[in-house]
Design a protein around this motif. Structure first.
Motif, mmCIF file in Angstrom:
data_model
loop_
_atom_site.group_PDB
_atom_site.id
_atom_site.type_symbol
_atom_site.label_atom_id
_atom_site.label_comp_id
_atom_site.label_asym_id
_atom_site.label_seq_id
_atom_site.Cartn_x
_atom_site.Cartn_y
_atom_site.Cartn_z
ATOM 1 N N UNK A 58 0.822 -1.207 0.000
ATOM 2 C CA UNK A 58 0.000 0.000 0.000
ATOM 3 C C UNK A 58 0.859 1.262 0.000
ATOM 4 N N UNK A 59 2.015 1.204 0.651
ATOM 5 C CA UNK A 59 2.901 2.370 0.657
ATOM 6 C C UNK A 59 3.367 2.702 -0.750
ATOM 7 N N UNK A 60 3.739 1.672 -1.515
ATOM 8 C CA UNK A 60 4.154 1.905 -2.894
ATOM 9 C C UNK A 60 2.990 2.434 -3.728
ATOM 10 N N UNK A 61 1.832 1.782 -3.638
ATOM 11 C CA UNK A 61 0.689 2.220 -4.431
ATOM 12 C C UNK A 61 0.256 3.635 -4.053
ATOM 13 N N UNK A 62 0.324 3.959 -2.758
ATOM 14 C CA UNK A 62 -0.008 5.321 -2.329
ATOM 15 C C UNK A 62 0.942 6.328 -2.967
ATOM 16 N N UNK A 63 2.238 5.978 -2.985
ATOM 17 C CA UNK A 63 3.231 6.887 -3.552
ATOM 18 C C UNK A 63 3.009 7.063 -5.052
ATOM 19 N N UNK A 64 2.688 5.984 -5.736
ATOM 20 C CA UNK A 64 2.427 6.077 -7.177
ATOM 21 C C UNK A 64 1.150 6.862 -7.453
ATOM 22 N N UNK A 65 0.134 6.633 -6.625
ATOM 23 C CA UNK A 65 -1.124 7.365 -6.801
ATOM 24 C C UNK A 65 -0.910 8.866 -6.601
#
Length: 432
Positions: A331-338
């Motif tokens: 989720x940390x990666x996806x949050x950063x990409x989002x």
């Protein structure tokens, strides 16, 4: 002799001390000590000694200045106090027992003081809770009341109890800040969180009272049971976006080409150029500046086999794998990409846990379903039947798909579960 000596009277002389410490009086002093400590150190009430033997009878007769002729001795403590003051002892019962040792404990006063301390402890905790965003959380008052009833905190010394309660409230307030709170990191390292709230990176280590209190709060906030083992505790921390450490959990990626100029971004681009997958730790994600080209489309899959096949096929589309569950690092990666404006397309297993995970990703990021419609499922199910592939039965409670109302009924009707690998060739076409 009727004199009353103060507590700082001269020590008993050797002859008097020898008389008072003779074996025949041992039971009397023990019983009197117990009664006085319960009575607020006041010489009130009566004690009774059963089965008095001859040495005890003789010693008691001399002490009380009256003959004792039965095997039961009844001693009125006010009379004994008066007798001691009027004798060579020259002091009351409480002072005599204190000099014979050990020191008397006013258990009534101790109980009252402890009760007052407990009342103050919980009143202070309620005030601390009311001053945080937790006051608006419906589970927070229940957490504090269950903590009080458990009694574990109250059994600590006063300073420790107050500190651990305050730190637990502050920690939970960091994890559940509410809409009016200052922004906090999307994900905490447990050591980082502990340092912020306790001053020590080990303040929330497994097994500490503070960590148990915080985990109970997380469990109540999340509507889950309190874990009984270490893996369960780690999972509960992650549920609150706290990772026990920042290096053991990773997110599997492929084809990410961030535009940043740091070593980390350059490394990701080079690995993408060489069709190499990359495992990123939470620690690495914190250091990266994942600026991606505008509206980059990120495909998200559930199973690592898709990443492996994409790398083997030299696919060019960026891919992130949840590895079966959207953990904190994922989720940390996806949050950063989002946050950089990326769009997401998600594919996972056609089983009920897979649908639940897909719902979570689609709802959190506004992602599109990627070959996850009713038609996709029916086509893949038919293809496995035609090819004679052994069928995996669909089990567990039904989960509705937020992106396709017809999918769950279709899955339930066929009763077949399909893992992501069943669609591998189709996914690779899209990724190429």
């Amino acid at each position: 002799m009727t004199s009353h000596r103060a507590l700082d009277a001269a020590p008993l002389d050797a002859e008097t001390l020898a008389f008072l410490t003779r074996p025949g009086l041992t039971r009397l002093w023990a019983a009197a000590r117990t009664r006085l400590e319960r009575n607020g150190l006041q010489p009130t009430g009566t004690i009774k000694l059963q089965h008095v033997d001859p040495p005890e009878r003789e010693a008691l007769s001399l002490l009380l200045a009256k003959p004792l002729t039965t095997s039961t001795a009844t001693i009125h403590l006010p009379d004994l106090d008066t007798r001691l003051r009027a004798s060579a002892v020259g002091r009351g019962l409480a002072e005599t027992l204190a000099e014979l040792g050990p020191a008397l404990t006013d258990r009534r006063a101790a109980r009252d003081a402890a009760a007052a301390q407990r009342t103050g402890l919980w009143s202070a905790a309620e005030a601390t809770l009311a001053a945080t965003p937790l006051a608006a959380q419906p589970w927070a008052a229940r957490w504090l009341e269950e903590t009080r009833r458990a009694g574990t905190v109250a059994r600590q010394d006063g300073s420790t109890a107050a500190t651990v309660l305050t730190q637990a409230i502050q920690t939970l307030a960091m994890l559940f800040p509410g809409p009016a709170a200052e922004p906090t990191p999307a994900v905490w390292g447990r050591g980082e969180l502990a340092t912020r709230t306790t001053g020590s990176a080990h303040g929330l280590d497994d097994g500490t009272l503070l960590s148990r209190l915080v985990l109970r709060g997380i469990a109540l906030a999340s509507g889950t049971d309190f874990p009984v083992d270490a893996p369960g505790r780690r999972a509960l921390w992650r549920l609150a976006s706290v990772t026990p450490d920042e290096v053991s959990s990773t997110v599997l990626t492929y084809g990410l080409r961030p535009t940043g100029a740091t070593w980390g971004e350059r490394t990701l681009r080079e690995r993408a150029d060489h069709n190499l997958e990359t495992h990123l730790t939470l620690r690495e994600l914190r250091a990266l500046h994942l600026e991606m080209p505008s509206r980059t489309r990120i495909h998200v899959c559930e199973n690592p086999r898709v990443v492996e096949a994409a790398a083997d096929a030299g696919c060019t589309e960026p891919l992130v794998c949840t590895s079966g569950s959207a953990t904190t690092v994922v989720l940390t990666l996806l949050d950063a990409l989002a946050a950089t404006g990326c769009a997401f397309a998600y594919h996972g297993d056609f089983d009920w846990p897979g649908i639940a995970l897909a719902n979570r990703v689609l709802e959190r990021y506004g992602a599109q379903a990627w070959r996850m419609g009713t038609g996709d499922y029916e086509y893949l199910a038919t293809r496995t039947q035609v090819h004679g592939t052994p069928q995996l039965l669909l089990t567990g409670p039904r989960v509705e798909a937020v992106w396709d109302a017809e999918l769950a009924p279709a899955m339930e009707a066929l009763g077949i579960a399909l893992h992501e690998e069943a669609a591998l060739d189709l996914l690779l076409e899209d990724l190429s």
